[in-house]
Design an enzyme around this catalytic site. Structure first.
Site, PDB file in Angstrom:
ATOM      1  N   HIS A 240      -5.760  -1.903   6.645  1.00 18.40           N
ATOM      2  CA  HIS A 240      -5.462  -0.486   6.404  1.00 18.40           C
ATOM      3  C   HIS A 240      -5.486   0.224   7.745  1.00 18.40           C
ATOM      4  O   HIS A 240      -6.347  -0.054   8.580  1.00 18.40           O
ATOM      5  CB  HIS A 240      -6.516   0.154   5.491  1.00 18.40           C
TER       6      HIS A 240
ATOM      7  N   ASN B 100      -2.502  -6.776   1.592  1.00 19.56           N
ATOM      8  CA  ASN B 100      -1.730  -6.674   2.834  1.00 19.56           C
ATOM      9  C   ASN B 100      -2.619  -6.646   4.083  1.00 19.56           C
ATOM     10  O   ASN B 100      -2.248  -6.093   5.097  1.00 19.56           O
ATOM     11  CB  ASN B 100      -0.758  -5.494   2.779  1.00 19.56           C
TER      12      ASN B 100
ATOM     13  N   GLU C  29     -10.856   9.891   7.537  1.00 22.21           N
ATOM     14  CA  GLU C  29     -11.273   8.514   7.305  1.00 22.21           C
ATOM     15  C   GLU C  29     -12.396   8.086   8.249  1.00 22.21           C
ATOM     16  O   GLU C  29     -13.328   7.403   7.836  1.00 22.21           O
ATOM     17  CB  GLU C  29     -10.066   7.575   7.419  1.00 22.21           C
TER      18      GLU C  29
ATOM     19  N   LYS D  16      -9.128  -5.485   5.367  1.00 26.23           N
ATOM     20  CA  LYS D  16      -9.468  -5.455   3.951  1.00 26.23           C
ATOM     21  C   LYS D  16     -10.092  -6.786   3.505  1.00 26.23           C
ATOM     22  O   LYS D  16     -10.063  -7.765   4.253  1.00 26.23           O
ATOM     23  CB  LYS D  16      -8.207  -5.166   3.134  1.00 26.23           C
TER      24      LYS D  16
ATOM     25  N   TYR E 164      -9.632   6.449  -1.460  1.00 26.30           N
ATOM     26  CA  TYR E 164      -8.334   6.377  -2.135  1.00 26.30           C
ATOM     27  C   TYR E 164      -8.099   7.551  -3.082  1.00 26.30           C
ATOM     28  O   TYR E 164      -7.274   7.474  -3.976  1.00 26.30           O
ATOM     29  CB  TYR E 164      -8.212   5.057  -2.904  1.00 26.30           C
TER      30      TYR E 164
END
Length: 158
Positions: A119, A116, A132, A13, A53
């Protein structure tokens, strides 16, 4: 090909990209014996972010998620290997870095829930991987190849 029976989607990310962690992440998966079959350094636009998302569209944190994931480039990847999705998830750690074990990517580098670092497709969500992968990669952007030395990765390799 029998050992490379699963492909899984992974993405560093914007926070991970900004912190220079792409190489570290790639190294960890390579060290584990997984094989890279696709990679793309890219800027996610709003449309792709909304598709990616989509399941969170009605949640209060959705706008922040979209804003964050489109803020800077990401490094999208497809890794292949036996039970790849589960392996990758184990290496990535919990969604909340505070609950992630040291030695996991989020346990070692994650700072908070929103940032974080990485992904990874959910192994409990049937079809998440394909969805995805198709969202981020064209079929011809994925390379079908066999890493030399796989004899030393899987004990029953030819």
């Amino acid at each position: 090909m029998s050992h490379h029976d699963e492909r899984t989607f992974v993405m560093v990310k914007p926070d991970g990209v900004n912190r220079g962690l792409i190489g570290e992440v790639v190294s960890r998966f390579e060290d584990r014996g997984l094989q890279l079959v696709g990679a793309k350094f890219m800027q996610i636009d709003e449309e792709l972010a909304h598709e990616h998302y989509g399941e969170h569209a009605d949640k209060p944190f959705f706008d922040g998620l979209v804003e964050f994931i489109t803020s800077d480039p990401v490094f999208a990847m497809v890794w292949e290997g036996a039970d790849a999705t589960r392996q990758v998830r184990a290496m990535v750690g919990e969604t909340d870095p505070a609950e992630s074990d040291p030695g996991t990517i989020r346990g070692d580098f994650g700072l908070d829930l929103g940032h974080n670092v990485i992904h990874a497709s959910d192994h409990e969500d049937e079809g998440a991987n394909e969805r995805e992968i198709d969202l981020f990669f064209e079929e011809d952007e994925l390379v079908d190849w066999t890493r030399s030395g796989t004899t030393w990765v899987y004990e029953d390799a030819e």
